[in-house]
Motif scaffolding. Structure first.
Motif, PDB file in Angstrom:
ATOM      1  N   THR A 107      -5.547   3.893  -3.955  1.00  0.00           N
ATOM      2  CA  THR A 107      -5.587   3.045  -2.761  1.00  0.00           C
ATOM      3  C   THR A 107      -6.952   3.181  -2.085  1.00  0.00           C
ATOM      4  OG1 THR A 107      -3.236   3.453  -2.416  1.00  0.00           O
ATOM      5  CG2 THR A 107      -4.463   2.623  -0.525  1.00  0.00           C
TER       6      THR A 107
ATOM      7  N   ASN B 141      -2.790   6.518  14.495  1.00  0.00           N
ATOM      8  CA  ASN B 141      -1.417   6.832  14.063  1.00  0.00           C
ATOM      9  C   ASN B 141      -1.400   8.038  13.123  1.00  0.00           C
ATOM     10  OD1 ASN B 141      -0.825   4.301  15.276  1.00  0.00           O
ATOM     11  ND2 ASN B 141      -1.263   3.285  13.325  1.00  0.00           N
TER      12      ASN B 141
ATOM     13  N   MET C 144       0.843  -1.208   0.000  1.00  0.00           N
ATOM     14  CA  MET C 144       0.000   0.000   0.000  1.00  0.00           C
ATOM     15  C   MET C 144       0.878   1.258   0.000  1.00  0.00           C
ATOM     16  SD  MET C 144      -3.081   0.840   2.624  1.00  0.00           S
ATOM     17  CE  MET C 144      -3.840  -0.767   2.552  1.00  0.00           C
TER      18      MET C 144
ATOM     19  N   GLU D  93      -9.262   1.122   3.910  1.00  0.00           N
ATOM     20  CA  GLU D  93      -8.147   0.223   4.227  1.00  0.00           C
ATOM     21  C   GLU D  93      -6.964   1.010   4.764  1.00  0.00           C
ATOM     22  OE1 GLU D  93      -6.456  -2.736   1.400  1.00  0.00           O
ATOM     23  OE2 GLU D  93      -8.585  -3.006   0.912  1.00  0.00           O
ATOM     24  N   PHE D  94      -6.700   2.158   4.126  1.00  0.00           N
ATOM     25  CA  PHE D  94      -5.601   3.028   4.557  1.00  0.00           C
ATOM     26  C   PHE D  94      -5.822   3.504   5.993  1.00  0.00           C
ATOM     27  CE2 PHE D  94      -4.303   7.698   4.545  1.00  0.00           C
ATOM     28  CZ  PHE D  94      -2.997   7.445   4.964  1.00  0.00           C
TER      29      PHE D  94
ATOM     30  N   ASN E 115      -7.739   2.242   8.325  1.00  0.00           N
ATOM     31  CA  ASN E 115      -7.761   1.199   9.341  1.00  0.00           C
ATOM     32  C   ASN E 115      -6.436   0.467   9.483  1.00  0.00           C
ATOM     33  OD1 ASN E 115     -10.408   1.690  10.152  1.00  0.00           O
ATOM     34  ND2 ASN E 115     -11.211   0.496   8.428  1.00  0.00           N
ATOM     35  N   LYS E 116      -5.786   0.169   8.354  1.00  0.00           N
ATOM     36  CA  LYS E 116      -4.556  -0.630   8.436  1.00  0.00           C
ATOM     37  C   LYS E 116      -3.354   0.232   8.807  1.00  0.00           C
ATOM     38  CE  LYS E 116      -5.764  -4.626   5.709  1.00  0.00           C
ATOM     39  NZ  LYS E 116      -5.906  -5.025   4.314  1.00  0.00           N
ATOM     40  N   ILE E 117      -3.156   1.320   8.080  1.00  0.00           N
ATOM     41  CA  ILE E 117      -1.967   2.145   8.337  1.00  0.00           C
ATOM     42  C   ILE E 117      -2.252   3.173   9.423  1.00  0.00           C
ATOM     43  CG2 ILE E 117      -0.338   3.789   7.306  1.00  0.00           C
ATOM     44  CD1 ILE E 117      -0.715   2.179   4.692  1.00  0.00           C
TER      45      ILE E 117
ATOM     46  N   GLY F 249      -4.359   2.842  11.726  1.00  0.00           N
ATOM     47  CA  GLY F 249      -4.664   2.173  12.992  1.00  0.00           C
ATOM     48  C   GLY F 249      -6.093   2.379  13.463  1.00  0.00           C
ATOM     49  N   GLY F 250      -6.940   2.920  12.590  1.00  0.00           N
ATOM     50  CA  GLY F 250      -8.341   3.126  12.960  1.00  0.00           C
ATOM     51  C   GLY F 250      -8.527   4.336  13.857  1.00  0.00           C
TER      52      GLY F 250
ATOM     53  N   TYR G  44       1.829   9.658   4.993  1.00  0.00           N
ATOM     54  CA  TYR G  44       2.156   8.388   4.360  1.00  0.00           C
ATOM     55  C   TYR G  44       2.060   8.538   2.847  1.00  0.00           C
ATOM     56  CZ  TYR G  44       0.910   6.993   9.122  1.00  0.00           C
ATOM     57  OH  TYR G  44       0.822   6.913  10.481  1.00  0.00           O
TER      58      TYR G  44
END
Lengths: 161, 414
Positions: free
Chosen positions: B258, B248, B1, B262-263, B265-267, B269-270, B252
């Motif tokens: 993208t 977080n 990602m 997803e960005f 939540n995953k990167i 951290g929600g 980025y």
């Protein structure tokens, strides 16, 4: 008129003259130099600058009053600027502001009587990822907590006593 | 990602120092650059599909092509480092961690548009970053990378750092040029046909820091390499910011296209402290707000966000959790726009302060239904009747927040 650029600023002025197609561009750099030299921009210094740039004093005032970072009246030795825009607000800038106000016993927009501290509320400092952000004179304090403010204010008080 | 092109050196210690920067590939595009003609360099950037990353997303190559090529007047490159859109803090990462990438980009871009002098207009508050950038510029001069003859080639380039003094509107390119000319930062009327910006009487290009910093990769690796990332209409990558109620926060670099959720939540951290997401501003405060249930399926590119009724803007996302009161958010934003309106156009100067006052009255519990109706009608007054897009942004705020969170606003009024 007694105000004049000091030697360092005069040299800088001459250097900058060669870096722009027209002298007009020197307005902002010169206002910065005045503010660094004097701490603020008085009517007298604006007259001096007008003469230097072949402008009217009103032209200079019109520009100086447009930009929020130029002080048209004296500010405290330490200008504490608290960012209040959205990302900082979401991360608690209001509490930080209240904490500083309580410590210094003045409200935002005011200076302490000894002109040591001024509190200013400012708009987005571009530090949203490290909010809340406070800027003291030129230095950013990031991820600010009340404890950090206490340490810094204690330090500044010790330092200048 | 995550795809690091511009941010490649961000994690390297002391990457802002010339020696370390050079060891990590900075200035390595220049050999290729000087083997090209300026026209060829413009073509490569044009074919790469690079889009401006300051908020508008205009194609960079097309902008450069507006510069007259007969060369009878000096041309200037002006770099927009007046980053002040709430939620946006990406350019400062480049200035802090890789200032030599920006200088390398300036050399590539200036050479392409045949400019011998570039100005970087940096916001006044960024004192630390201005010092860091000036140190890098001084280093480059000393090493012969800037100056009379760039690395021994028959090409002269000067770079001058110019500090702003705290005016959001100077991030608008024509206001920025006005400010660089020593005037109040008032945006200019847009010409009927596309033209370059005019710095005094000289044709100029104004580009964002991140846009310019994307150029070295394109010159060195070629336009196909850049097009391998992102989508057909949005090639390459962009620096996305996360701020507000996010676990977080930070900047980025992602490929265009993208998936947004997803960005986050995953990167990202929600949402912070496990709370529920309420709303999100996708690209700086001037965009339409999006409700949590509208985010499904959105990808990070200009087209997808437009199709979902907002815009990609600067890519600076502000996340808001379930505890946030939307009327307070709107008041906060109105105060910002009220403070920053340049005052040139009456609908903006009066309309924004009026909106701010009305919202204050409503939050004080003194508001009526009629006040909200007035506020909604102000949106009509603000949209499309001023010189720049500042006032329409306020109209978007009025429409999108009141439209999407109607109950919260109407529960406050009598």
């Amino acid at each position: 008129m007694s105000f004049k650029f000091n030697k360092e600023n005069e040299e800088k002025f001459q250097k900058l003259l060669r870096r722009y197609p027209k002298i007009d561009s020197l307005m902002l750099p010169c206002l910065w130099m005045i503010q660094h030299q004097e701490g603020w921009i008085s009517p007298e210094t604006m007259e001096y600058l007008a003469e230097k740039l072949n402008k009217s004093p009103m032209d200079v005032y019109s520009v100086a009053s447009f930009y929020t970072m130029f002080h048209l009246k004296p500010v405290g030795k330490y200008n504490i600027q608290v960012c209040k825009t959205l990302s900082c607000m979401l991360r608690g800038s209001e509490d930080i502001k209240k904490h500083i106000e309580k410590r210094l016993k003045i409200k935002a927009g005011e200076s302490t009587q000894d002109m040591k501290f001024t509190i200013t509320e400012v708009e987005c400092l571009g530090s949203c990822g490290t909010a809340p952000c406070v800027c003291i004179n030129d230095d950013y304090i990031q991820n600010t907590t009340p404890q950090m403010i206490d340490e810094i204010l204690d330090g500044l008080n010790r330092w200048s006593n | 990602m995550i795809k690091k092109i511009v941010s490649k050196n961000f994690d390297i210690k002391d990457s802002h120092i010339l020696k370390i920067a050079k060891e990590n590939g900075r200035y390595s595009s220049l050999e290729k650059l000087f083997s090209l003609s300026p026209q060829e360099a413009v073509e490569i950037v044009d074919k790469s599909g690079l889009r401006g990353k300051g908020g508008g997303g205009a194609p960079t190559g097309a902008k450069w092509k507006l510069i007259p090529t007969n060369g009878d007047k000096p041309t200037y490159l002006i770099v927009n480092a007046d980053e002040s859109e709430p939620g946006t803090f990406k350019d400062r990462q480049i200035l802090e961690f890789d200032p030599h990438l920006l200088i390398e980009g300036i050399i590539c871009s200036s050479y392409a548009i045949k400019s011998n002098h570039a100005y970087i207009y940096i916001r006044g508050e960024y004192v630390f970053w201005a010092k860091r950038l000036q140190t890098a510029i001084d280093e480059a001069y000393e090493a012969g990378i800037l100056g009379e003859s760039v690395l021994g080639h028959d090409y002269k380039l000067d770079v001058t750092l110019h500090r702003g003094a705290g005016a959001y509107i100077c991030g608008e390119k024509s206001a920025l040029v006005e400010s660089l000319e020593g005037k109040r930062g008032h945006p200019r009327l847009k010409p009927k046909q596309k033209e370059p910006e005019w710095f005094f009487d000289y044709p100029s290009v104004v580009n964002n820091v991140e846009t310019i910093s994307s150029v070295p990769y394109i010159i060195k690796e070629g336009f196909e390499a850049y097009r391998a990332f992102g989508t057909e209409k949005n090639p390459g990558t962009m620096l996305f910011g996360l701020s507000g109620h996010i676990q977080n926060p930070g900047v980025y670099e992602l490929e265009f296209g993208t998936n947004m959720l997803e960005f986050i939540n995953k990167i990202g951290g929600g949402v912070k402290d496990g709370k529920k997401l309420k709303a999100l501003i996708p690209g700086g405060s001037s965009c339409h707000v999006l409700k949590a249930d509208e985010l499904e399926g959105i990808t990070l590119d200009y087209e997808s966000l437009r199709a979902h009724g907002s815009s990609l803007g600067t890519g600076g996302m502000i996340v808001m959790d379930e505890t946030v009161s939307m009327p307070h958010v709107v008041k906060n934003l109105f105060e910002f726009y009220h403070h920053e309106s340049c005052g040139q156009c009456t609908p903006c100067r009066e309309g924004v302060s009026w909106s701010d006052k009305l919202m204050g009255k409503i939050l004080d519990g003194q508001g009526t239904k009629k006040d909200l109706d007035t506020l909604l009608s102000l949106s009509f007054l603000l949209n499309g009747k001023t010189i720049c897009v500042f006032a329409p942004s306020v109209a978007y705020i009025i429409d999108s927040y009141i439209g999407k969170f109607k109950d919260e606003f109407y529960s406050l009024v009598k």
